[in-house]
Structures are given as C-alpha cells and as structure tokens.
Enzyme design. Structure first.
Site, mmCIF file in Angstrom:
data_model
loop_
_atom_site.group_PDB
_atom_site.id
_atom_site.type_symbol
_atom_site.label_atom_id
_atom_site.label_comp_id
_atom_site.label_asym_id
_atom_site.label_seq_id
_atom_site.Cartn_x
_atom_site.Cartn_y
_atom_site.Cartn_z
ATOM 1 N N GLU A 12 0.881 -1.171 0.000
ATOM 2 C CA GLU A 12 0.000 0.000 0.000
ATOM 3 C C GLU A 12 0.914 1.214 0.000
ATOM 4 O O GLU A 12 1.610 1.484 0.986
ATOM 5 C CB GLU A 12 -0.919 -0.021 1.224
ATOM 6 C CG GLU A 12 -2.160 0.835 1.057
ATOM 7 C CD GLU A 12 -1.910 2.302 1.343
ATOM 8 O OE1 GLU A 12 -1.869 3.074 0.356
ATOM 9 O OE2 GLU A 12 -1.764 2.678 2.496
ATOM 10 N N CYS A 34 -1.039 9.356 2.723
ATOM 11 C CA CYS A 34 -1.035 8.852 1.343
ATOM 12 C C CYS A 34 -2.270 9.304 0.576
ATOM 13 O O CYS A 34 -2.242 9.413 -0.650
ATOM 14 C CB CYS A 34 -0.934 7.326 1.329
ATOM 15 S SG CYS A 34 -2.282 6.478 2.205
#
Length: 485
Positions: free
Chosen positions: A252, A286
């Site tokens: 991820e 993110c």
C-alpha cells in the site's frame, strides 16, 4: 508503572519478551522541539532471524487455539486501546507531531480494528466445491504462518494495527517493524496492548531498525506474507525482494490524489473540504489531496478562499497548545517540501499562501497558475501544499485527474450525476463523491492501483482473509480410491 513506561522498553526490542538489542540504540526525537523523548533498541539481522524462528514456533500453538480464545484476545485489545488512549495520545503527539484530534482518531481506529478483527476467527473459512469424482471437495483458508508488517511514520498506529490485528486474529504470528522515527506509537504500544490482552509470548515480535532490518524481515525464511505501507520508491524495493524470496507481498503505497470541483459546487464547502484534504496532518497522508482541479468559472474565487483558510490555520507544537498543523516529521522531509514549492514558483507558479517554514513547521501553502509539468503538480509532496489548476470541460478534468502513475483516492465535489460519470472514467482504488480524498474505516477494503499499490486490500473480512491466509484444497472419500496402477 504505566503502559508505555520507558523502563520496560528503553534500548530494547521484543523477542519473546523485552531483550537488549544487538544493533545498538536510536534516539526517539520530537519533530517539534528536537527534544530526546527516549531511546529504542535497534535490531541486528541476527535478532531478526531469532525473532522469525521464535514467531514460527509460537504460531502453531496460537493457530491451534479455539476461535473464541483468539477472538477474546482481540476484544480485550480493543478495550485496552480505549482504556490507555490518553497515555498513547501523548506519545503520538510528541513523537509523530500529531495534533490531539488526529491522535484520538488513531486510538479510536486502533480499537475498531481490533473489534472488527475479533469477528474473523469465527468467520466462514472455505467453500464446498462441486466435483466429478466420488468425493467431497472443498477449499479452506488456513493461517499463512508468519506475517511481516512494515509500517510508516505518518499514521503510525493505524497503519500498524490494520495489518497486525487481522493477521493475529486469523492465527498468524507477526514480525512488526515500525518506522524508527515512530517506534513507540507504532511498535511499543502494540506490544504492550497485546501483552495486557493476553496474547501468548512469541506471537508478536518487535524488531526496530532501518533498511537492513527491513530487508531481513522480508527475507527471513519463516515469513510467508509481507504487509508493507510506505512510499512507492520503498515499496518497489520491498516488492522486488519479496518476489526474489517468493513471498506474498501486499504493498500500500503513495498517491497524488485529485479533488475535482465541478461547476455549481458550493464554494465555501468546497474550499473547506480542499483545505482539510491538503493540510490534515501537514499533508503527510497517502490520501492527501495533492491536486485541486477546479472549473474555470470557480477557479479564482476557490484559490482566494483556500488561501484565506491557509493563512488563518495556526501551525506549531501540538504538545504546547491548540494548533491546526504540527511539524513535518524531520528536517530532510521539510527541505524536500520547500524544494518542490521553490521549484514550482521558479517555473512560473503563483504562491497564493504560505511557502515558508520555521524549523519543521511548514505553513499551509496554496499554489496556482500551474501546468501539469510543474513539480508540485506531478510529484507526491507529503507536505501541506495545495496545488490548484483549472479546467473547462469534463473531458479535460478526467484527463488531468488520470495523469500520472498513482491511483489511490479521488474526490469529486458538486453535481452527483456528473460526478458519477467522472467516477466511472477514472481508475482509482477509492472514490468519494462530495467528500475530499482522506477517509478510512476499519471495515472497508482499503488500497490503490498503479503506483499506489499492488491492488491488495486491508480492511473488512473478505480482504483481510485474502491477505493473511492461504487457500488449501481438501478432498475426502469414504474409502481409498481405486487406481489403474
């Protein structure tokens, strides 16, 4: 003795208990003040190998425990996050530069991750399959074995626990390597909570360290699955190493997420959403809104409103008083953010707000009059910077949002019908209509596509079972089958 009393963990790692680290020690430093908060132990490669062997030995007994026993440990852990939230908040504020509401969000989600994971041990773990043979045929999910979890500094607790909790619940042992800059909030706190919750020794091991330790926790022969959250650059290296050692590697990674503001959108609400998306936790997420794509009819007013919000958001030490933004994690990252802003202004971009820093405190920044080639537009900044560009047609907005290698999160503000058409046209792991780009819940399948990840997901029963178990085919006959040999 408090939960996170330094007397327990100073200069130590956790291998079947707190033990001296063979790789020396590293200071835990406040990014706000530079103050030394403590000293963590740094593992050696030998420590990692010892931890992996111990985890593999403990995993078999843990996996054999009754589902209700594993579920009870996870439930107790969830309750303990709530009980010890205030102490853990203090470390997240000082160590990670979190403002108190963000620290509170981390412990809240940590508790929810454990509560969600507590349902996994009794979740259905297979299927009955049709067969042309005279037998029963089925598939079943079995624990993968030892899972390595590598977590970053930005949301250190959430991005550790979201893999650790389901991996443990499903009968795995875990090797945890947090970012060394946030090893207390993302490492020590997890070990202590699960100790108090009754997790058997050896099932969760903590090995702090840098690149060498990161390579070792991937390469260790006992490790079957690697769960990595971090930058795309680091993720590529982890993926390469995992492939070389035939490990299942879940990545991820980063994002350069777009927020599209459609004609007719409520500008005041849109600017509020955009400011939150870009400036929450100093842009060190993110999912941060890294690109604001605004219809030309709204562009100038949107930039003005966003700049006004940026200029009034207080920046400072969240441990010393109420602020909206805390510090960037360290001086290197602060310098990187400044260089991107400076390069963009030098290339012709307009600085509408911010653009400077004092120490690691970077002012919320708004950039306009940009082109897609400019650094602030095409690169993931990981700082409190809101780059804005205008569009005239829906097709142009789709093209701008689709540019680049990332595909994590997309927000679209305005007319729902038009937003639905845009959502269908853009490849993104997450899409929010009439919300900004930053959001997460314990029960949702989280992840991105392209350079934002390998398409694996964290969260929810289906995604977690896929991530942390192996599929086994099993057949049964009433008697030995006949064969022609």
């Amino acid at each position: 003795m408090t939960l996170l009393d330094p007397a327990l963990w100073s200069d130590k790692i956790f291998i079947n208990g707190w033990v001296p680290a063979s790789g020396g020690s590293r200071d835990v430093v406040s990014p706000s003040t530079g103050e030394k908060l403590g000293s963590i132990g740094v593992a050696s490669v030998e420590d990692v190998n010892k931890a992996a062997k111990a985890a593999a030995a403990a995993q078999k007994e843990w996996a054999a425990q009754k589902p209700e026993a594993r579920a009870a440990v996870l439930r107790r852990a969830g309750e303990l996050w709530e009980k010890h939230a205030e102490e853990i908040h203090g470390w997240l504020i000082k160590e990670a530069g979190s403002i108190p509401p963000k620290a509170g969000l981390e412990t809240h989600i940590a508790a929810n991750e454990c509560f969600e994971a507590s349902a996994l041990p009794t979740h259905p773990m297979g299927d009955v399959l049709p067969s042309n043979e005279d037998r029963w045929s089925m598939s079943r999910q079995r624990p993968a074995g030892v899972v390595t979890v590598i977590a970053p500094f930005n949301f250190p607790l959430i991005l550790s626990i979201r893999s650790v909790a389901p991996a443990l619940a499903l009968g795995n042992a875990v090797l945890l390597k947090p970012d060394p800059r946030t090893a207390v909030g993302a490492g020590v706190s997890l070990v202590r909570i699960f100790q108090e919750a009754g997790l058997p020794d050896g099932v969760l091991q903590l090995v702090n360290g840098g690149v060498e330790v990161g390579e070792a926790v991937v390469a260790a022969p006992e490790v079957r699955v690697v769960s990595f959250t971090g930058s795309t650059a680091a993720g590529r290296k982890v993926g390469e190493l995992g492939a070389r050692h035939l490990k299942r590697t879940h990545l991820e990674l980063g994002g350069n997420n777009a927020l599209i503001i459609l004609p007719g959108a409520d500008l005041a609400k849109a600017a509020s959403a955009g400011a939150f998306g870009s400036f929450m936790h100093q842009g060190q997420i993110c999912m941060t809104t890294g690109r604001h794509i605004v219809h030309e009819s709204l562009h100038d007013e949107y930039v003005a409103l966003l700049a006004e919000k940026a200029s009034h958001l207080p920046v400072g030490d969240p441990a010393a008083g109420q602020v909206a933004l805390g510090p960037i994690i360290d001086a290197n990252q602060t310098a990187r953010v400044q260089s991107i802003v400076d390069a963009t202004v030098a290339a012709g971009g307009t600085l509408a707000a911010g653009g400077t820093h004092e120490g690691n405190f970077f002012k919320p920044t708004v950039l306009s009059n940009l082109t897609p080639e400019m650094s602030a537009w095409k690169d993931e900044i990981f700082g409190p910077v809101a780059p804005v560009i205008k569009f005239s047609t829906t097709e142009e907005a789709i093209a701008l949002a689709s540019e680049g290698e990332y595909g994590l999160s997309l927000g679209i503000l305005g007319d729902v019908g038009e937003a639905m058409k845009i959502a269908d046209a853009i490849n993104s792991g997450i899409i929010h209509i009439n919300e900004q780009t930053v959001s997460d819940e314990a029960n949702i399948p989280f992840g991105g596509v392209g350079a934002s990840g390998t398409g694996s997901r964290f969260g929810g029963a289906k995604a977690n079972i896929e991530a942390f178990t192996e599929t086994q085919w099993l057949t049964l006959r009433p008697e030995i089958a006949p064969y022609p040999f």
